[in-house]
Enzyme design. Structure first.
Site, PDB file in Angstrom:
ATOM      1  N   GLU A 116     -87.620 -63.115  66.195  1.00  0.00           N
ATOM      2  CA  GLU A 116     -86.798 -62.827  67.384  1.00  0.00           C
ATOM      3  C   GLU A 116     -87.128 -61.465  67.994  1.00  0.00           C
ATOM      4  OE1 GLU A 116     -85.379 -65.233  68.564  1.00  0.00           O
ATOM      5  OE2 GLU A 116     -84.595 -66.520  66.989  1.00  0.00           O
ATOM      6  N   HIS A 139     -78.665 -59.450  65.074  1.00  0.00           N
ATOM      7  CA  HIS A 139     -78.450 -60.890  65.263  1.00  0.00           C
ATOM      8  C   HIS A 139     -78.039 -61.508  63.932  1.00  0.00           C
ATOM      9  CE1 HIS A 139     -79.064 -65.086  66.148  1.00  0.00           C
ATOM     10  NE2 HIS A 139     -80.060 -65.187  65.301  1.00  0.00           N
ATOM     11  N   HIS A 141     -75.531 -65.155  62.084  1.00  0.00           N
ATOM     12  CA  HIS A 141     -74.974 -66.502  62.253  1.00  0.00           C
ATOM     13  C   HIS A 141     -73.558 -66.582  61.669  1.00  0.00           C
ATOM     14  CE1 HIS A 141     -79.494 -67.865  61.745  1.00  0.00           C
ATOM     15  NE2 HIS A 141     -79.285 -67.301  62.919  1.00  0.00           N
ATOM     16  N   GLU A 169     -56.545 -56.005  68.921  1.00  0.00           N
ATOM     17  CA  GLU A 169     -57.578 -54.971  69.074  1.00  0.00           C
ATOM     18  C   GLU A 169     -58.838 -55.442  69.805  1.00  0.00           C
ATOM     19  OE1 GLU A 169     -57.990 -52.108  65.937  1.00  0.00           O
ATOM     20  OE2 GLU A 169     -56.083 -51.611  66.873  1.00  0.00           O
ATOM     21  N   HIS A 210     -75.860 -71.461  67.595  1.00  0.00           N
ATOM     22  CA  HIS A 210     -76.840 -70.701  66.807  1.00  0.00           C
ATOM     23  C   HIS A 210     -76.226 -69.452  66.171  1.00  0.00           C
ATOM     24  CE1 HIS A 210     -81.181 -69.113  66.298  1.00  0.00           C
ATOM     25  NE2 HIS A 210     -80.362 -68.294  65.674  1.00  0.00           N
TER      26      HIS A 210
HETATM   27  O1  2HA Z   1     -84.882 -66.635  61.324  1.00  0.00           O
HETATM   28  O2  2HA Z   1     -81.960 -66.007  62.740  1.00  0.00           O
HETATM   29  O3  2HA Z   1     -82.904 -66.819  65.043  1.00  0.00           O
HETATM   30  C1  2HA Z   1     -83.997 -65.702  61.736  1.00  0.00           C
HETATM   31  C2  2HA Z   1     -83.137 -66.181  62.806  1.00  0.00           C
HETATM   32  C3  2HA Z   1     -83.760 -66.828  63.974  1.00  0.00           C
HETATM   33 ZN    ZN Z   2     -80.769 -66.857  64.268  1.00  0.00          ZN
END
Ligand code: 2HA
Ligand code: ZN
Length: 270
Positions: A116, A139, A141, A169, A210
């Site tokens: 990414e 980033h 999940h 908050e 995602h």
């Molecule tokens: O592989 O989260 O978006 C890592 C990730 C791809």
């Molecule tokens: Zn990801």
């Protein structure tokens, strides 16, 4: 030269990836982080004339030329960063043309930066224009935010308002709200450009079905930003199927704005 494994930026990166794994936000190789480093600080730990490898960036980011980043590796597990930081992390410098990346330390098994990378670097470009102190793109999940993208309208005003209403908050922590991208193919320049475009107006960008991107001045602040949105999504999933009896009204949101000296994104409150 000091030991780079003792550098505050390294220690904080190891703690953060470990903590994110513990939160269940980064299963397997899920998630990636890039941290903009201070050149003078890097030079305390590394001979920056020693380039180990050079990669094609795959895009052009001239405004990042000469900048240094600590970045998680592609295919690497957050779970393992603490045990082998030199394999799972890399210290990179963007070349003068903004189109190549020099490895100065790390990826010791022959690896490379996160898949990414375009979304990270393009997001740094945009966030630095808004806030010169922005150093982190993160980033992951998180389960509740991800789940919410299956059952909630993806309209950014509606999505943001719902999150704000779930914990008092929230509006204080992210008055700029949450931007949302529809499902797109990850790891591409296209999702990189789209994410960076959304970063012009908010520090949180949800990737539907995602995960989420967060940005901030340091790892702690960025973690806390995602943590707060994820908590709100958790409350939403606990109550979404129940009759709603109470909420935080827009009038109360305005009181929070005044009390905490924040301004909600224009047009998001009545
Ligand atoms: O592989 O989260 O978006 C890592 C990730 C791809
Ligand atoms: Zn990801």
């Amino acid at each position: 030269m000091k030991d780079v494994l003792t550098a505050p930026f390294m220690v904080e990166m190891i703690r953060t990836t470990t903590n994110m794994y513990a939160h269940g936000w980064d299963e397997r190789n899920g998630g990636n982080i890039s941290l903009l480093l201070d050149e003078a600080e890097v030079k305390e730990y590394l001979d920056v004339t020693q380039v180990l490898r050079t990669y094609e960036a795959g895009f052009s980011a001239p405004s990042l030329a000469g900048k240094y980043f600590l970045v998680t590796g592609t295919g690497k597990y957050f779970k393992n960063v603490q045990y082998a930081p030199d394999v799972n992390l890399g210290i990179l410098r963007i070349t003068g043309d903004g189109e190549h990346v020099e490895l100065l330390w790390g990826y010791a098994d022959g690896g490379k930066f996160t898949s990414e990378f375009p979304a990270h670097m393009m997001s740094h470009v945009e966030r630095l224009k808004v806030d010169p102190e922005n150093r982190v793109v993160m980033h992951c999940h998180p389960g509740n935010l991800l789940a919410m993208t299956y059952v909630h309208d993806l309209d950014e005003v509606q999505f943001t308002r719902t999150l704000w209403q779930m914990c008092t908050e929230c509006i204080v922590v992210f008055p700029d709200g949450v931007n949302v991208l529809p499902w797109m193919l990850c790891g591409t320049n296209e999702i990189g450009f789209a994410t960076a475009d959304k970063m012009k107006t908010a520090r949180l960008v949800v990737w539907a079905q995602h995960g989420i991107y967060g940005t901030g001045k340091d790892l702690d602040e960025t973690f806390g930003l995602i943590e707060t949105a994820e908590k709100a999504a958790e409350i939403y999933l606990k109550i979404a199927h129940l009759p709603l009896v109470n909420t935080i009204t827009d009038e109360q949101m305005h009181l929070l704005e005044q009390r905490f000296g924040v301004k909600a994104r224009p047009g998001y409150l009545n």
